[in-house]
Design a protein around this motif. Sequence first.
Motif, PDB file in Angstrom:
ATOM      1  N   GLY A  37       0.772  -1.238   0.000  1.00 49.09           N
ATOM      2  CA  GLY A  37       0.000   0.000   0.000  1.00 49.09           C
ATOM      3  C   GLY A  37       0.798   1.280   0.000  1.00 49.09           C
ATOM      4  O   GLY A  37       0.237   2.358   0.203  1.00 49.09           O
ATOM      5  N   VAL A  38       2.100   1.215  -0.245  1.00 47.13           N
ATOM      6  CA  VAL A  38       2.946   2.404  -0.126  1.00 47.13           C
ATOM      7  C   VAL A  38       3.216   3.095  -1.472  1.00 47.13           C
ATOM      8  O   VAL A  38       3.251   4.305  -1.557  1.00 47.13           O
ATOM      9  N   CYS A  39       3.432   2.303  -2.545  1.00 44.08           N
ATOM     10  CA  CYS A  39       3.988   2.883  -3.785  1.00 44.08           C
ATOM     11  C   CYS A  39       2.961   3.340  -4.807  1.00 44.08           C
ATOM     12  O   CYS A  39       3.262   4.139  -5.677  1.00 44.08           O
ATOM     13  N   PHE A  40       1.769   2.789  -4.792  1.00 46.42           N
ATOM     14  CA  PHE A  40       0.699   3.136  -5.732  1.00 46.42           C
ATOM     15  C   PHE A  40       0.996   2.749  -7.187  1.00 46.42           C
ATOM     16  O   PHE A  40       0.360   3.243  -8.099  1.00 46.42           O
ATOM     17  N   THR A  61      -4.499  -2.309  -6.122  1.00 47.59           N
ATOM     18  CA  THR A  61      -4.840  -3.734  -6.260  1.00 47.59           C
ATOM     19  C   THR A  61      -4.147  -4.602  -5.208  1.00 47.59           C
ATOM     20  O   THR A  61      -4.590  -5.703  -4.929  1.00 47.59           O
ATOM     21  N   CYS A  62      -3.075  -4.096  -4.598  1.00 43.30           N
ATOM     22  CA  CYS A  62      -2.414  -4.898  -3.564  1.00 43.30           C
ATOM     23  C   CYS A  62      -3.211  -4.898  -2.264  1.00 43.30           C
ATOM     24  O   CYS A  62      -2.973  -5.727  -1.388  1.00 43.30           O
ATOM     25  N   LEU A  63      -4.135  -3.953  -2.125  1.00 43.98           N
ATOM     26  CA  LEU A  63      -4.971  -3.893  -0.916  1.00 43.98           C
ATOM     27  C   LEU A  63      -6.372  -4.444  -1.185  1.00 43.98           C
ATOM     28  O   LEU A  63      -7.244  -4.369  -0.331  1.00 43.98           O
TER      29      LEU A  63
HETATM   30  S1  FES Z   1       0.757   0.263  -3.318  1.00 43.38           S
HETATM   31 FE1  FES Z   1       2.656  -0.635  -3.850  1.00 43.38          FE
HETATM   32  S2  FES Z   1       2.023  -2.420  -4.871  1.00 43.38           S
HETATM   33 FE2  FES Z   1       0.155  -1.590  -4.185  1.00 43.38          FE
END
Ligand code: FES
Lengths: 465, 98
Positions: free
Chosen positions: B59-62, B76-78
Motif C-alpha cells: 500500500g505504499v507505492c501506488f 490492487t495490492c490492498l
Molecule cells: S501500493 Fe505498492 S504495490 Fe500496491
Amino acid sequence: MKPVDLLIVGSGPAGMAAAVTARRTGLDVLVVDEQPAPGGQIWRDIETVAGTERGTLLGAAYLDGRRAAEAFRASGAAYEPGAQLWQIEPGFRGFVTKAGEARIIEARTILLATGAQERPAPFPGWTLPGILTVGAGQILLKNAGQVPAKPVWLAGSGPLMLLYMTQLLKAGGEIAGYLDTTPPGRLSSALRYLPGALRAVGDLFKGIAWSLTLRASGVRRIRHVTDIEAVGTEHLEAIRFRTASGTEETVQADALLVHEGVIPSVHVALALGSAVTWRDDQDCYVPILDAWGESSQPNVFIAGDGAGIAGAKAAALRGEIAALGIATKLGQITPEAAAEASKPARAKLERELALRPFLDALFRPREAIFIPDDETVVCRCEEITAREIRAMARLGRPGPNQVKAFTRAGMGPCQGRQCGYTVTRILAAAEGRSVEEVGFYRIRPPLKPVTLGELASLREPEATS
Amino acid sequence: MFRKLHDPGQAALRVYIDGVAVPAEAGESVAAVLLRQEAVWSRLTPVKGSKRAPYCLMGVCFDCLAEVDGVGSVQTCLTTVQDGMRIARQRGKRSLGA
Ligand code: FES
C-alpha cells in the motif's frame, strides 16, 4: 453521539496488543486498518495461513501471530479492515474511507500503529515491471502462496533479505544470485555492539542460522556490490552491477527483488504535527515520544515499528505500554497501577531493544542509495529524476517543499512515501547542509487519494459503539 | 513472473483481466493475480506512459493502481479478489469523478 475512547490505526502486532490491553482497562476501542485482515505485514494473512503447510514453512516467528490475532478478536475491540484513514483533525475527527464510502470517526485519543515501510533505495531502472521489493515477495508468499516462476535475482541487505531467501528456498523457489550490497567493514563496526546484542542471543542465533542455510544451499552470492542498474524497455531484461573491487557484470533477468532495510512510517504522525527527530544511525526520522509512547501532540500516541524499528515483539510490548498510558490519561486507571502493570513489558522491551544497535550497524546501507545518480528516477509517481532535483538546488537553497512545488516530486498519489528521504538527502548533499536543516516534505491531508464521489458520501459523525 | 505453489482447489475463483478470464484464489490480492500473468503490468504512468507493475504490495507505492469493477485507481495490492471481478489495466489518470 459519544466519541470512542481510543482510535487505533493499524492492526499489526502493536495495534492488536494495544487493543487487547486497552479493552482490559475498560476503554472502548476502534481499530481501523487498510489491510483486509489483522496481522500487519509481519503476520499477514495469519488467520487463514497459520493452519496450512505454508504457515509451517513461514516459521515460528510468523506463527506467533496466531495467538495475537485470537486475543485481538476476543478483546471486544471494534475492528474495521479495508478502511483507509486519510485525515485526522484535532479533537479528534478521523476521516476514513471504506468500500468507496467516507465517514468521520470521533475519538478522544489516537494510537498510530502504522508500522514500517521498506526503505526506498532508488537505482537506474528501478521502476521497471519485473522489479519488486523483497517485502513484496514475502507478502506474495504469505498472501497468495506464490514464488518467482524462474530463478530470481535478489539485491540488497538486511535481516528480511536473509529470511526471505531462506523461506523461498524451503518453499521450492530458486535463486539465480544474491547481490549483497552490505559494504565492507560493517561487521567490524557492528562488533562493538555485540555485548548488548548478546542479551538477545536467541535472535542472534536465528540470524546466523539463516546465513548457514544459505551457505549450505550454494546460492551464488556476489559481495560488496556498489552499483546496480536495471535494463529493459517494458520489463526487466538484464541487471548490470559493479562491486567495490571494480568487477562489472551483466546478467539476464526477468525478476529482481530489492531490499535495503525498513524505516518507520511517519506520514500520519507528520500530518498530525507530532515532532520527529533524525536518527543518524538508522538513516530515518523517528517520532519523539515519552515513556508511554505519547507524541508531542497531546493524546496522539505511537507504538510499533512506526515509533522506531524494533521488530514484532517490541511492537507488541510498546502497544501494551501505550495502551496503559492512554488508560491513565483518560482516568481509567491510576498512574501507579499503570506503572505497575507496565513493568513486565518494559523489562522485555529492554531486552528486545538490546539487539538493535548491533543490527543497525551491521546492516547500515551504503551511502550511495541515498544520493542516486542523475539518471535515476527519484519520484516514482511523477517520474522526476535526481538531475531535476539537483538542478533546483543549483538555483538557490530550496527546501523539499519548494522542490515539490516546482517539480511536482512528492505530489503524486504516494505523497512522497517513496521520494521524501531521497529528495532531502540530495538537497542536503548539493547544498552542503545537514539532513535536519533541510527537513522533510510538509505532509498534508488527504494522506491517501480521495475521490469526489467518496467525499460526496461523507456523513456526519456517528457513534461507533 | 510468479507461480503458485499449490492448486487452489475449492478456493478457485475466476476474474477477468482486460476481458480475459484468469484463475484466482479466494483471499489473495488482485495484484498477486496480475503478477502471475504473462504481462504483469498494472498501469501506464500519466506523465510518460511507462508501464508499472505492483512493487511494494503493502500500500505504499501506488504502482499497482488499476480499474476494478469500473472504479479507477484502486490499489490492487490492498484489494482481495472476488469471483467474477473485472480488472482493467489503467492507462493514464482516472477521471476525477470515478
Ligand atoms: S501500493 Fe505498492 S504495490 Fe500496491
